[in-house]
Scaffold this motif. Structure first.
Motif, PDB file in Angstrom:
ATOM      1  N   VAL A  56       0.860  -1.087  -0.089  1.00 34.24           N
ATOM      2  CA  VAL A  56      -0.090  -0.136  -0.058  1.00 34.24           C
ATOM      3  C   VAL A  56       0.812   1.340   0.005  1.00 34.24           C
ATOM      4  O   VAL A  56       1.585   1.377   0.943  1.00 34.24           O
ATOM      5  CB  VAL A  56      -0.963   0.125   1.158  1.00 34.24           C
ATOM      6  CG1 VAL A  56      -1.748   1.327   1.325  1.00 34.24           C
ATOM      7  CG2 VAL A  56      -1.841  -0.894   1.261  1.00 34.24           C
ATOM      8  N   LEU A  57       0.817   2.106  -1.286  1.00 38.53           N
ATOM      9  CA  LEU A  57       1.689   3.230  -1.074  1.00 38.53           C
ATOM     10  C   LEU A  57       1.276   4.340  -0.141  1.00 38.53           C
ATOM     11  O   LEU A  57      -0.162   4.387   0.239  1.00 38.53           O
ATOM     12  CB  LEU A  57       1.289   4.060  -2.632  1.00 38.53           C
ATOM     13  CG  LEU A  57       1.505   3.063  -3.795  1.00 38.53           C
ATOM     14  CD1 LEU A  57       1.620   3.757  -5.027  1.00 38.53           C
ATOM     15  CD2 LEU A  57       2.961   2.296  -3.788  1.00 38.53           C
TER      16      LEU A  57
ATOM     17  N   ALA B  94       3.586   4.023   2.157  1.00 34.40           N
ATOM     18  CA  ALA B  94       4.599   3.307   3.365  1.00 34.40           C
ATOM     19  C   ALA B  94       4.990   1.912   3.243  1.00 34.40           C
ATOM     20  O   ALA B  94       5.954   1.354   3.563  1.00 34.40           O
ATOM     21  CB  ALA B  94       4.091   3.592   4.779  1.00 34.40           C
TER      22      ALA B  94
ATOM     23  N   LEU C 142      -3.198   4.497  -1.236  1.00 32.58           N
ATOM     24  CA  LEU C 142      -4.240   4.996  -0.373  1.00 32.58           C
ATOM     25  C   LEU C 142      -3.907   6.135   0.507  1.00 32.58           C
ATOM     26  O   LEU C 142      -2.788   5.812   0.927  1.00 32.58           O
ATOM     27  CB  LEU C 142      -4.873   3.968   0.466  1.00 32.58           C
ATOM     28  CG  LEU C 142      -5.511   2.930  -0.401  1.00 32.58           C
ATOM     29  CD1 LEU C 142      -5.652   1.501   0.440  1.00 32.58           C
ATOM     30  CD2 LEU C 142      -7.202   3.066  -0.302  1.00 32.58           C
ATOM     31  N   GLU C 143      -4.615   6.944   0.722  1.00 30.53           N
ATOM     32  CA  GLU C 143      -3.915   8.031   1.783  1.00 30.53           C
ATOM     33  C   GLU C 143      -5.131   8.394   2.425  1.00 30.53           C
ATOM     34  O   GLU C 143      -6.220   8.871   2.203  1.00 30.53           O
ATOM     35  CB  GLU C 143      -3.497   9.335   0.718  1.00 30.53           C
ATOM     36  CG  GLU C 143      -2.887  10.450   1.597  1.00 30.53           C
ATOM     37  CD  GLU C 143      -2.396  11.465   0.790  1.00 30.53           C
ATOM     38  OE1 GLU C 143      -1.365  12.161   1.259  1.00 30.53           O
ATOM     39  OE2 GLU C 143      -2.840  11.794  -0.332  1.00 30.53           O
ATOM     40  N   ARG C 144      -4.623   8.749   3.887  1.00 27.63           N
ATOM     41  CA  ARG C 144      -5.750   9.113   4.884  1.00 27.63           C
ATOM     42  C   ARG C 144      -5.922  10.690   4.776  1.00 27.63           C
ATOM     43  O   ARG C 144      -4.962  11.413   4.516  1.00 27.63           O
ATOM     44  CB  ARG C 144      -5.350   8.887   6.325  1.00 27.63           C
ATOM     45  CG  ARG C 144      -4.978   7.343   6.612  1.00 27.63           C
ATOM     46  CD  ARG C 144      -5.365   7.186   7.977  1.00 27.63           C
ATOM     47  NE  ARG C 144      -4.448   7.972   8.884  1.00 27.63           N
ATOM     48  CZ  ARG C 144      -4.533   7.664  10.146  1.00 27.63           C
ATOM     49  NH1 ARG C 144      -5.372   6.781  10.847  1.00 27.63           N
ATOM     50  NH2 ARG C 144      -3.935   8.461  11.146  1.00 27.63           N
TER      51      ARG C 144
ATOM     52  N   ASP D 283       1.495  -3.129   4.333  1.00 24.54           N
ATOM     53  CA  ASP D 283       1.265  -1.996   5.164  1.00 24.54           C
ATOM     54  C   ASP D 283       1.604  -1.913   6.662  1.00 24.54           C
ATOM     55  O   ASP D 283       1.148  -2.619   7.330  1.00 24.54           O
ATOM     56  CB  ASP D 283      -0.305  -1.547   4.981  1.00 24.54           C
ATOM     57  CG  ASP D 283      -0.362  -0.055   5.369  1.00 24.54           C
ATOM     58  OD1 ASP D 283       0.466   0.557   5.613  1.00 24.54           O
ATOM     59  OD2 ASP D 283      -1.524   0.180   4.560  1.00 24.54           O
TER      60      ASP D 283
ATOM     61  N   MET E 293       1.236   0.101   8.800  1.00 26.21           N
ATOM     62  CA  MET E 293       0.528   0.558   9.882  1.00 26.21           C
ATOM     63  C   MET E 293      -1.055   0.243   9.888  1.00 26.21           C
ATOM     64  O   MET E 293      -1.654   0.280   8.813  1.00 26.21           O
ATOM     65  CB  MET E 293       0.438   2.260  10.013  1.00 26.21           C
ATOM     66  CG  MET E 293       2.161   2.873  10.295  1.00 26.21           C
ATOM     67  SD  MET E 293       2.760   2.300  11.721  1.00 26.21           S
ATOM     68  CE  MET E 293       2.083   3.227  13.030  1.00 26.21           C
TER      69      MET E 293
ATOM     70  N   THR F 171      -7.013   2.660  12.004  1.00 30.21           N
ATOM     71  CA  THR F 171      -8.476   2.450  12.036  1.00 30.21           C
ATOM     72  C   THR F 171      -8.809   1.388  11.294  1.00 30.21           C
ATOM     73  O   THR F 171     -10.143   0.900  11.556  1.00 30.21           O
ATOM     74  CB  THR F 171      -9.122   3.737  11.575  1.00 30.21           C
ATOM     75  OG1 THR F 171      -8.798   3.798  10.215  1.00 30.21           O
ATOM     76  CG2 THR F 171      -9.016   5.284  12.170  1.00 30.21           C
ATOM     77  N   GLY F 172      -7.828   0.907  10.568  1.00 39.61           N
ATOM     78  CA  GLY F 172      -8.188  -0.353   9.314  1.00 39.61           C
ATOM     79  C   GLY F 172      -9.061   0.375   8.343  1.00 39.61           C
ATOM     80  O   GLY F 172      -9.233  -0.510   7.365  1.00 39.61           O
ATOM     81  N   GLY F 173      -9.174   1.581   7.993  1.00 44.26           N
ATOM     82  CA  GLY F 173      -9.739   2.174   6.714  1.00 44.26           C
ATOM     83  C   GLY F 173      -9.094   1.709   5.511  1.00 44.26           C
ATOM     84  O   GLY F 173      -9.872   1.629   4.645  1.00 44.26           O
ATOM     85  N   SER F 174      -7.839   2.017   5.640  1.00 42.34           N
ATOM     86  CA  SER F 174      -7.195   1.894   4.640  1.00 42.34           C
ATOM     87  C   SER F 174      -6.846   0.393   4.043  1.00 42.34           C
ATOM     88  O   SER F 174      -7.260   0.121   2.913  1.00 42.34           O
ATOM     89  CB  SER F 174      -5.547   2.099   4.719  1.00 42.34           C
ATOM     90  OG  SER F 174      -5.527   3.625   5.136  1.00 42.34           O
TER      91      SER F 174
ATOM     92  N   ASP G 105       4.052   8.852  11.970  1.00 37.71           N
ATOM     93  CA  ASP G 105       3.491   8.786  10.657  1.00 37.71           C
ATOM     94  C   ASP G 105       4.621   7.905   9.855  1.00 37.71           C
ATOM     95  O   ASP G 105       5.892   8.691   9.648  1.00 37.71           O
ATOM     96  CB  ASP G 105       3.329  10.035   9.901  1.00 37.71           C
ATOM     97  CG  ASP G 105       2.650   9.949   8.431  1.00 37.71           C
ATOM     98  OD1 ASP G 105       3.106   9.285   7.682  1.00 37.71           O
ATOM     99  OD2 ASP G 105       1.777  10.602   8.307  1.00 37.71           O
TER     100      ASP G 105
HETATM  101  C1  PRP Z   1      -0.890   5.106   6.579  1.00 35.08           C
HETATM  102  C2  PRP Z   1      -0.403   3.765   6.759  1.00 35.08           C
HETATM  103  C3  PRP Z   1      -1.727   3.098   6.311  1.00 35.08           C
HETATM  104  C4  PRP Z   1      -2.723   3.747   6.913  1.00 35.08           C
HETATM  105  C5  PRP Z   1      -3.153   3.378   8.225  1.00 35.08           C
HETATM  106  O1  PRP Z   1      -0.730   5.693   5.291  1.00 35.08           O
HETATM  107  O2  PRP Z   1       0.823   3.375   5.966  1.00 35.08           O
HETATM  108  O3  PRP Z   1      -1.818   3.124   5.000  1.00 35.08           O
HETATM  109  O4  PRP Z   1      -1.893   5.253   7.342  1.00 35.08           O
HETATM  110  O5  PRP Z   1      -4.134   4.118   8.822  1.00 35.08           O
HETATM  111  P1  PRP Z   1      -5.588   3.476   8.850  1.00 35.08           P
HETATM  112  O6  PRP Z   1      -5.625   2.136   9.542  1.00 35.08           O
HETATM  113  O7  PRP Z   1      -6.377   4.652   9.935  1.00 35.08           O
HETATM  114  O8  PRP Z   1      -6.323   3.515   7.521  1.00 35.08           O
HETATM  115  P2  PRP Z   1      -1.093   7.277   5.306  1.00 35.08           P
HETATM  116  O9  PRP Z   1      -2.314   7.595   4.688  1.00 35.08           O
HETATM  117  O10 PRP Z   1      -0.329   8.269   6.116  1.00 35.08           O
HETATM  118  O11 PRP Z   1      -0.246   7.516   3.567  1.00 35.08           O
HETATM  119  P3  PRP Z   1       1.131   7.485   3.177  1.00 35.08           P
HETATM  120  O12 PRP Z   1       1.744   5.940   3.607  1.00 35.08           O
HETATM  121  O13 PRP Z   1       1.484   8.035   1.911  1.00 35.08           O
HETATM  122  O14 PRP Z   1       2.238   8.454   4.319  1.00 35.08           O
END
Ligand code: PRP
Ligand code: URA
Length: 213
Positions: free
Chosen positions: A83-84, A86, A108-110, A136, A138, A141-144, A205
């Motif tokens: 997942v881009l 990270a 995916l970006e939050r 991924d 992190m 919330t699990g939304g990504s 982050d």
């Molecule tokens: C981070 C991480 C996950 C997401 C997790 O990405 O790499 O994809 O947050 O959070 P969630 O479980 O609440 O969805 P981020 O949106 O910061 O994007 P990045 O990797 O481009 O910095």
């Protein structure tokens, strides 16, 4: 530790002294991006090796210099999907261990205000009946992960494993409800999310720390 939640979603928290050591350096606010990338690759090697522990194998006959013998080789085609951004930090480790895997990408970006993830890129190979490893670091919330997994399961894979570095209970609970057939492998299950949906104690982050943004 390996636990089974609900019907069948399983999660493994890797118990390994080296993983604990690396995780402490990833948590450390003083670790610079160059070191962060190296540590991310190292811990990913341990996690992906664990994820590959029970991949299905098939029997093959191999000729050694002395005689023919029966051996095991991986049976299924593999797809790894970072997942881009990270998750890119984990990709090289995955391909070192599973060099024959195809690679798909999901962006995916939050949203910084709402923490809701939105998709901005998708390029996946054929995943029908294949073993998929989603990368991924992190799970907050699990939304990504939920959006990534909806996309992946719509392609009818044989099995999906999510490899992350730090998970939060909120994300685990969401994925357990949505994807009971999923396996999760992580290095730590942290305490909770803060009001901005960052993991506590967490490591901040991940993408920013990996790429110095
Ligand atoms: C981070 C991480 C996950 C997401 C997790 O990405 O790499 O994809 O947050 O959070 P969630 O479980 O609440 O969805 P981020 O949106 O910061 O994007 P990045 O990797 O481009 O910095
Ligand atoms: N994404 C991150 O990079 N860190 C968190 O703590 C939560 C989501």
């Amino acid at each position: 530790m390996r636990a089974v939640l609900g019907r069948s979603m399983s999660y493994t928290i890797l118990k390994h002294s080296l993983a604990e050591h690396i995780l402490s350096r990833l948590r450390d606010v003083g670790t610079d991006p160059e070191t962060y990338r190296r540590l991310t690759k190292s811990i990913s090697q341990l996690l992906i090796t664990e994820a590959a522990r029970d991949l299905p194998t098939k029997s093959v006959t191999i000729q050694t210099p002395l005689e023919a013998t029966s051996c095991k080789q991986l049976a299924d085609d593999l797809v790894v999907i970072p997942v881009l951004r990270a998750g890119l930090g984990m990709l090289e480790a995955a391909l070192d261990i599973l060099p024959g895997a195809s690679v798909g990408y999901l962006g995916l970006e939050r949203n910084e205000e709402t923490s809701a993830a939105s998709a901005y890129y998708s390029k996946l190979p054929e995943i029908k009946d294949k073993m998929v490893i989603l990368l991924d670091p992190m799970l907050a919330t699990g939304g990504s992960a939920e959006q990534a997994l909806d996309r992946i399961y719509s392609g009818q894979p044989k099995n999906v494993k999510l490899v992350c570095i730090v998970a939060a209970p909120e994300g685990m609970n969401l994925l357990e409800t949505r994807f009971p057939q999923l396996d999760i492998i992580c290095a730590a299950l942290d305490r909770e999310l803060n009001s901005k949906k960052y993991i506590l104690p967490g490591l901040g982050d991940f993408g920013d720390r990996l790429y110095g943004t």
